[in-house]
Write an enzyme that holds these catalytic residues in place. Structure first.
Site, PDB file in Angstrom:
ATOM      1  N   ASP A  10       7.746  30.013  -0.044  1.00 23.02           N
ATOM      2  CA  ASP A  10       6.443  29.773  -0.659  1.00 23.02           C
ATOM      3  C   ASP A  10       6.646  29.076  -1.996  1.00 23.02           C
ATOM      4  OD1 ASP A  10       3.708  29.742  -0.751  1.00 23.02           O
ATOM      5  OD2 ASP A  10       3.471  31.814  -1.400  1.00 23.02           O
ATOM      6  N   GLY A  11       5.597  28.391  -2.438  1.00 26.90           N
ATOM      7  CA  GLY A  11       5.594  27.744  -3.737  1.00 26.90           C
ATOM      8  C   GLY A  11       4.306  28.058  -4.459  1.00 26.90           C
ATOM      9  N   GLU A  50       6.337  24.038  -2.657  1.00 32.65           N
ATOM     10  CA  GLU A  50       6.427  24.447  -1.253  1.00 32.65           C
ATOM     11  C   GLU A  50       7.632  23.768  -0.587  1.00 32.65           C
ATOM     12  OE1 GLU A  50       4.716  26.687   0.252  1.00 32.65           O
ATOM     13  OE2 GLU A  50       2.688  26.810  -0.579  1.00 32.65           O
ATOM     14  N   ASP A  74       3.391  28.952   4.604  1.00 36.48           N
ATOM     15  CA  ASP A  74       1.933  28.828   4.718  1.00 36.48           C
ATOM     16  C   ASP A  74       1.469  27.407   4.400  1.00 36.48           C
ATOM     17  OD1 ASP A  74       2.105  28.661   1.945  1.00 36.48           O
ATOM     18  OD2 ASP A  74       1.301  30.670   1.585  1.00 36.48           O
ATOM     19  N   HIS A 128      -1.775  34.774   2.078  1.00 32.44           N
ATOM     20  CA  HIS A 128      -2.600  35.871   1.565  1.00 32.44           C
ATOM     21  C   HIS A 128      -3.336  36.614   2.681  1.00 32.44           C
ATOM     22  CE1 HIS A 128      -1.730  33.942  -2.237  1.00 32.44           C
ATOM     23  NE2 HIS A 128      -2.275  32.820  -1.795  1.00 32.44           N
ATOM     24  N   ASP A 138       5.469  34.949  -2.032  1.00 28.57           N
ATOM     25  CA  ASP A 138       4.363  34.549  -2.902  1.00 28.57           C
ATOM     26  C   ASP A 138       4.471  35.234  -4.262  1.00 28.57           C
ATOM     27  OD1 ASP A 138       1.548  33.445  -3.397  1.00 28.57           O
ATOM     28  OD2 ASP A 138       1.232  35.594  -3.666  1.00 28.57           O
TER      29      ASP A 138
END
Length: 242
Positions: A10-11, A50, A74, A128, A138
């Site tokens: 994740d970023g 990301e 994501d 999320h 995250d």
């Protein structure tokens, strides 16, 4: 066959552009251990973070003990870019269909190179949505983007602490294709320095099954097989055909 690595990436960015953070969680599937990676970046974008998260995770795998990877992100931007868009960009000399320069070309080139080296299945997980692996990376990425130094895990992993695989619906599964795509010309495998080429998957599967460090991939042509063998460090002149 289960992939050797389960990865979540994740970023995050505080402002876009702004101060960024990236994170990756790498779970070793054939041993109970985990490694978490992450870092900050000044004045960047969410997309670059990301991409950086996926790139650094795959570079870590490639540099340590290469193997097949299931990577969950994501970011649809990352997945579509590395599995589809990059092919057209390269044909057009890193130009979009409209003729403009491709944004983040440096990262796309690096991602494309390591994607070709490893067997990566790119999988989308909704952000999320309560998925443990996604929530973990995250939180790490967000911490770095806000100037904090999160604690990263590295070492033994209890089975109950593994992050479960997100449920992928049937529609999503139908969209997934092998990087080689289309009909297979053959299946290349490398095990303990022995390079083999098989006409059919069952024979290749029998050769690599249960063997530590095995590498294998469907190839669409002899040229692709030779290129992959070089990337793996295999000796094409000593190739055995199954």
């Amino acid at each position: 066959m289960k992939a050797a690595y389960l990865i979540f990436t994740d970023g995050a960015c505080s402002g876009n552009p702004g101060t960024g953070g990236w994170a990756a969680r790498i779970e070793y599937q054939h041993q109970d251990s985990v490694v978490e990676l992450g870092g900050p970046a000044p004045k960047t974008t969410n997309n670059r973070m990301e991409m950086t998260a996926a790139l650094e995770a795959l570079r870590f795998v490639a540099a340590s003990a290469p193997g097949d990877v299931d990577l969950y992100t994501d970011s649809s931007y990352v997945i579509k870019g590395v599995t589809s868009w990059v092919k057209g960009w390269k044909r057009r000399g890193w130009r979009t269909a409209k003729g403009t320069p491709v944004l983040n070309q440096d990262l796309w080139e690096a991602l494309d190179a390591v994607n070709q080296e490893l067997g990566v299945q790119w999988l989308h997980v909704p952000g999320h949505a309560g998925h443990a692996g996604n929530e973990r990376v995250d939180s790490i990425a967000q911490a770095y983007s806000k100037g904090r130094e999160p604690e990263l895990l590295a070492g033994p992993l209890a089975k109950e602490d593994r992050c479960p695989r997100p449920t992928i619906n049937a529609a999503s599964k139908k969209k997934k294709k092998s990087k080689s795509g289309g009909k297979a010309w053959g299946y290349l495998a490398l095990v303990q320095g022995e390079l083999r080429l098989f006409k059919a998957w069952p024979a290749c599967q029998n050769f690599v099954s249960g063997r530590s460090g095995a590498r294998f991939k469907k190839v669409a042509s002899e040229i692709e097989a030779q290129s992959l063998a070089r990337a793996w460090g295999g000796n094409w002149s000593a190739l055995q055909r199954g």
